[in-house]
Motif scaffolding. Sequence first.
Motif, PDB file in Angstrom:
ATOM      1  N   UNK A 169      43.264  54.545  37.740  1.00  0.00           N
ATOM      2  CA  UNK A 169      42.173  55.475  37.485  1.00  0.00           C
ATOM      3  C   UNK A 169      40.818  54.774  37.513  1.00  0.00           C
ATOM      4  N   UNK A 170      40.783  53.550  37.013  1.00  0.00           N
ATOM      5  CA  UNK A 170      39.520  52.835  36.925  1.00  0.00           C
ATOM      6  C   UNK A 170      39.215  52.010  38.174  1.00  0.00           C
ATOM      7  N   UNK A 217      50.184  51.745  31.818  1.00  0.00           N
ATOM      8  CA  UNK A 217      49.138  50.748  32.038  1.00  0.00           C
ATOM      9  C   UNK A 217      48.718  50.705  33.504  1.00  0.00           C
ATOM     10  N   UNK A 218      49.693  50.784  34.399  1.00  0.00           N
ATOM     11  CA  UNK A 218      49.375  50.750  35.828  1.00  0.00           C
ATOM     12  C   UNK A 218      48.570  51.983  36.250  1.00  0.00           C
ATOM     13  N   UNK A 219      48.935  53.147  35.723  1.00  0.00           N
ATOM     14  CA  UNK A 219      48.206  54.365  36.060  1.00  0.00           C
ATOM     15  C   UNK A 219      46.770  54.314  35.534  1.00  0.00           C
ATOM     16  N   UNK A 270      40.553  42.602  45.768  1.00  0.00           N
ATOM     17  CA  UNK A 270      41.273  43.713  46.389  1.00  0.00           C
ATOM     18  C   UNK A 270      42.428  44.231  45.544  1.00  0.00           C
ATOM     19  N   UNK A 271      42.738  43.549  44.466  1.00  0.00           N
ATOM     20  CA  UNK A 271      43.856  43.978  43.627  1.00  0.00           C
ATOM     21  C   UNK A 271      43.564  43.771  42.158  1.00  0.00           C
ATOM     22  N   UNK A 272      44.294  44.498  41.316  1.00  0.00           N
ATOM     23  CA  UNK A 272      44.260  44.291  39.871  1.00  0.00           C
ATOM     24  C   UNK A 272      45.662  43.851  39.466  1.00  0.00           C
ATOM     25  N   UNK A 325      36.084  45.047  29.713  1.00  0.00           N
ATOM     26  CA  UNK A 325      35.302  46.017  30.468  1.00  0.00           C
ATOM     27  C   UNK A 325      36.054  46.397  31.744  1.00  0.00           C
ATOM     28  N   UNK A 326      36.038  47.688  32.076  1.00  0.00           N
ATOM     29  CA  UNK A 326      36.567  48.150  33.368  1.00  0.00           C
ATOM     30  C   UNK A 326      35.475  48.810  34.197  1.00  0.00           C
ATOM     31  N   UNK A 327      34.305  48.987  33.614  1.00  0.00           N
ATOM     32  CA  UNK A 327      33.114  49.512  34.278  1.00  0.00           C
ATOM     33  C   UNK A 327      31.965  49.339  33.303  1.00  0.00           C
TER      34      UNK A 327
END
Length: 380
Positions: A346-347, A340-342, A324-326, A250-252
């Motif tokens: 976005x999320x 993948x980073x982009x 604070x970071x992914x 899940x990202x949201x």
Amino acid sequence: MSVSALSRRTLLRTLAGAGVLTLGLTACTDLDGEGADGPPPTAPNGRRLGAEWEKHTRTYMAWPGSENVWGEQLRDVQKDIAGLAAAIGAHEPVTLLARPEQADAARKACGSDVEVVPLAVDDLWARDTVPVFVEEGGKVKGVDFNFSGWGNKQEHGRDGKLARALLEQYGIERIQTPVVAEGGSFETDGLGTLVLTESSVVNGNRNPGMSRDRVEQELKAALGVTKVIWLAGVKGQDITDAHVDCLMRFVAPGVVLLDQAFPGLPADVWSRSADQAKDVLKDATDARGKPIEVIELPQPDPDRITGRGDAFVSSYMNFYIGSKGVYLPKFGDDRADDRAQQMMKEHFPDREIVPVRIDAIAGGGGGIHCATHDLPALGG
């Protein structure tokens, strides 16, 4: 040699070489803890398993200390863990658990941003050995899922006792459950939805004689979730029996990322598992009754990655969402790594995207999520 005596790396190679495969059975946006239509369904016991993107008090990690498990790769994997701990520690508190006799070496390797706590561990996979934390009655509590070395596949004399020891160390109430499982088995939106692979839980090597319905009832009780979505997974091809955190995340609320093989590769058990997961998720609803959006994220080109090995995990799904970071793996295929980073940016536009090279960890069959475990802050 007995299965329990095999190292993680050796077992993975043995299973892959043997071609052992059993597929499981097919199961029929906002980030502050509430959906757009109000709060999620409440579990009868008032318990809640939060989403990883909610605020953390700290991140737990563990120091790999066993030459029996890692052999000549031990120094390389310790270097990876130290680098990952330092990267996360630059943004939020990190507590690294290490054997008392190895604590000084761990402190020296990780630097001043990382707190090292002497506590007996076998290996680095904190996601699976640290308790799964829930909120209940205004307190954080820890569910002890009876870690068994992924069904007695690896030595776990220390790790099997770690959940209880950590809870005692920090004065956190322990929740008992009859289910044997690992933190990497589960994925949640924090709103009552739980996704997991049947292969890693409804399995004779963890829960012999326990039906899927019984497992689901126990998970709902232990974690406070109200909706369980089952994916088939794959039995016998890796040490975890296909944990969900290398397959989808899940990202949201209502949005998941799904692992996909690098385009053009022939189908295998893992790509078929991803296809099955996609079929289930696109027709599923979450605990709020909302549909789930599935976004595919391909793996890097296997000819361009810098890591190697029969057990190497090249899925971007095994990322960690810090306060604070992914933190996500950097595999060496620049185009795929950048994509993948982009996608993460976005999320998670309010978090720094931190790529970390983890070739030794990935070579051992895991990733960044496997090596980290978040302690939630009350109130998310």
